[in-house]
Design a protein around this motif. Sequence first.
Motif, PDB file in Angstrom:
ATOM      1  N   ALA A  46       0.521  -1.307   0.387  1.00 21.16           N
ATOM      2  CA  ALA A  46      -0.228  -0.052   0.002  1.00 21.16           C
ATOM      3  C   ALA A  46       0.721   1.210   0.296  1.00 21.16           C
ATOM      4  N   GLU A  47       1.900   1.339   0.317  1.00 15.09           N
ATOM      5  CA  GLU A  47       2.136   2.698   0.971  1.00 15.09           C
ATOM      6  C   GLU A  47       3.776   2.451  -0.371  1.00 15.09           C
ATOM      7  N   ALA A  48       4.130   1.006  -0.934  1.00 13.87           N
ATOM      8  CA  ALA A  48       4.553   1.849  -2.737  1.00 13.87           C
ATOM      9  C   ALA A  48       4.077   2.042  -3.494  1.00 13.87           C
ATOM     10  N   LEU A  49       2.524   1.745  -3.534  1.00 10.07           N
ATOM     11  CA  LEU A  49       0.771   2.258  -4.559  1.00 10.07           C
ATOM     12  C   LEU A  49       0.774   3.650  -4.371  1.00 10.07           C
ATOM     13  N   ALA A  50       1.605   3.700  -2.558  1.00  7.86           N
ATOM     14  CA  ALA A  50       0.619   5.236  -2.322  1.00  7.86           C
ATOM     15  C   ALA A  50       2.322   6.266  -3.185  1.00  7.86           C
ATOM     16  N   ALA A  51       3.389   5.389  -3.233  1.00  7.51           N
ATOM     17  CA  ALA A  51       4.721   6.458  -3.216  1.00  7.51           C
ATOM     18  C   ALA A  51       4.200   6.963  -4.887  1.00  7.51           C
ATOM     19  N   LEU A  52       3.775   6.218  -5.598  1.00  7.53           N
ATOM     20  CA  LEU A  52       4.162   6.075  -6.686  1.00  7.53           C
ATOM     21  C   LEU A  52       2.298   6.410  -6.976  1.00  7.53           C
ATOM     22  N   GLY A  53       2.005   6.885  -6.497  1.00  5.20           N
ATOM     23  CA  GLY A  53       0.265   7.781  -7.376  1.00  5.20           C
ATOM     24  C   GLY A  53      -0.159   7.343  -7.780  1.00  5.20           C
ATOM     25  N   ASP A 106       2.807  -9.070   0.606  1.00  3.75           N
ATOM     26  CA  ASP A 106       1.955  -8.008   0.031  1.00  3.75           C
ATOM     27  C   ASP A 106       3.059  -7.426  -1.217  1.00  3.75           C
ATOM     28  N   GLU A 107       3.679  -6.937  -0.568  1.00  9.23           N
ATOM     29  CA  GLU A 107       4.850  -6.423  -1.452  1.00  9.23           C
ATOM     30  C   GLU A 107       5.561  -7.395  -2.191  1.00  9.23           C
ATOM     31  N   HIS A 108       5.241  -8.501  -2.631  1.00 13.04           N
ATOM     32  CA  HIS A 108       6.349  -9.853  -2.617  1.00 13.04           C
ATOM     33  C   HIS A 108       4.908  -9.865  -3.868  1.00 13.04           C
ATOM     34  N   LEU A 109       3.611  -9.830  -3.468  1.00 13.27           N
ATOM     35  CA  LEU A 109       2.228 -10.073  -4.490  1.00 13.27           C
ATOM     36  C   LEU A 109       2.525  -9.029  -5.806  1.00 13.27           C
ATOM     37  N   LEU A 110       2.712  -7.676  -5.047  1.00 17.10           N
ATOM     38  CA  LEU A 110       2.892  -6.260  -5.441  1.00 17.10           C
ATOM     39  C   LEU A 110       3.773  -6.580  -7.248  1.00 17.10           C
ATOM     40  N   LEU A 111       5.198  -6.744  -6.286  1.00 22.58           N
ATOM     41  CA  LEU A 111       6.390  -7.496  -7.166  1.00 22.58           C
ATOM     42  C   LEU A 111       6.593  -8.358  -8.083  1.00 22.58           C
ATOM     43  N   ALA A 112       5.632  -9.341  -7.995  1.00 23.58           N
ATOM     44  CA  ALA A 112       5.051 -10.365  -8.486  1.00 23.58           C
ATOM     45  C   ALA A 112       4.002 -10.085  -9.404  1.00 23.58           C
ATOM     46  N   VAL A 129       3.548   1.987 -13.239  1.00 24.71           N
ATOM     47  CA  VAL A 129       3.770   0.915 -11.940  1.00 24.71           C
ATOM     48  C   VAL A 129       5.123   0.390 -12.677  1.00 24.71           C
ATOM     49  N   THR A 130       5.460  -0.088 -12.578  1.00 26.55           N
ATOM     50  CA  THR A 130       7.494  -1.301 -12.967  1.00 26.55           C
ATOM     51  C   THR A 130       7.988  -1.870 -11.868  1.00 26.55           C
ATOM     52  N   ARG A 131       8.344  -3.379 -12.057  1.00 26.89           N
ATOM     53  CA  ARG A 131       9.108  -4.325 -10.341  1.00 26.89           C
ATOM     54  C   ARG A 131       9.789  -3.134 -10.263  1.00 26.89           C
ATOM     55  N   GLY A 133      10.485   0.379 -10.539  1.00 25.01           N
ATOM     56  CA  GLY A 133       9.697   1.137  -9.015  1.00 25.01           C
ATOM     57  C   GLY A 133       9.403   1.121  -8.240  1.00 25.01           C
ATOM     58  N   VAL A 134       8.896  -0.370  -8.439  1.00 26.29           N
ATOM     59  CA  VAL A 134       8.521  -0.710  -6.850  1.00 26.29           C
ATOM     60  C   VAL A 134       9.718  -0.804  -5.966  1.00 26.29           C
ATOM     61  N   GLU A 135      10.410  -1.768  -6.731  1.00 23.77           N
ATOM     62  CA  GLU A 135      11.331  -1.569  -5.784  1.00 23.77           C
ATOM     63  C   GLU A 135      12.540  -1.078  -4.787  1.00 23.77           C
ATOM     64  N   ARG A 136      12.349   0.035  -6.084  1.00 15.82           N
ATOM     65  CA  ARG A 136      12.674   1.766  -5.684  1.00 15.82           C
ATOM     66  C   ARG A 136      12.464   2.393  -4.519  1.00 15.82           C
ATOM     67  N   VAL A 137      10.497   2.488  -4.616  1.00 15.95           N
ATOM     68  CA  VAL A 137      10.387   2.609  -3.460  1.00 15.95           C
ATOM     69  C   VAL A 137      10.478   2.082  -2.310  1.00 15.95           C
ATOM     70  N   LEU A 138       9.973   0.269  -2.542  1.00 17.83           N
ATOM     71  CA  LEU A 138      10.685  -0.297  -0.944  1.00 17.83           C
ATOM     72  C   LEU A 138      11.959  -0.354  -0.564  1.00 17.83           C
TER      73      LEU A 138
END
Length: 145
Positions: A46-53, A106-112, A129-131, A133-138
Motif C-alpha cells: 500500500a505504501e509503495a503504491l501510494a508513493a507511486l501515485g 503483500d509487497e512480494h505479490l505486488l512485485l510479482a 508502476v514497474t518492478r 519503480g516498486v523496488e526503488r520505493v520499497l
Amino acid sequence: MFETFTASAREVVRGAAARADLTGSGTVGEEELLLTLLDQEGTAAAEALAALGVPARRAALEEALAQAEPRARGRLGRRPFTREAKGVLERSLRIALGRGEQHIGDEHLLLALTTGAGVATAVLADHGVTRAGVERVLAEPPRAA
C-alpha cells in the motif's frame, strides 16, 4: 507455501477470493489480486503504491482492468485461481527467496504482479508502476507518519 505468507499477504489472497465471489467470477485472477492490493492500508505494498501515485489514478486503473476480457461467471463456492494468478503466487515466492526473505508479504505479490505477462502487469505498466519503480520505493526508508 501459504504458511510463509504474512498476514497482509493472506488478507490479499482471501480478499481476492471474496471479490471473485462478489462479482460472480468463475475464477480468482490477477485482477482480483491487484484490486485487493489497492484496498490495503498501512502495508508495504500500500505504501509503495501510494508513493507511486496509484491511489490518485485508481479509477482509471479499475476501468482498464474492467475493459480486459471478462472471465466466465460461476456459482458460489471455492473459486479456482487462474493460471496467471497462480503464476503471481509462484513468482512472489521466487522474488522473496531472491531477496533473501523468509516470508511472502503483500509487497512480494505486488512485485510479482509487475513481472508477469498478464492484464494486471500491462495495466500497472500503463500507469507507471514497474518492478524497478516498486523496488526503488520499497528500498526507501519509511516515511514518518
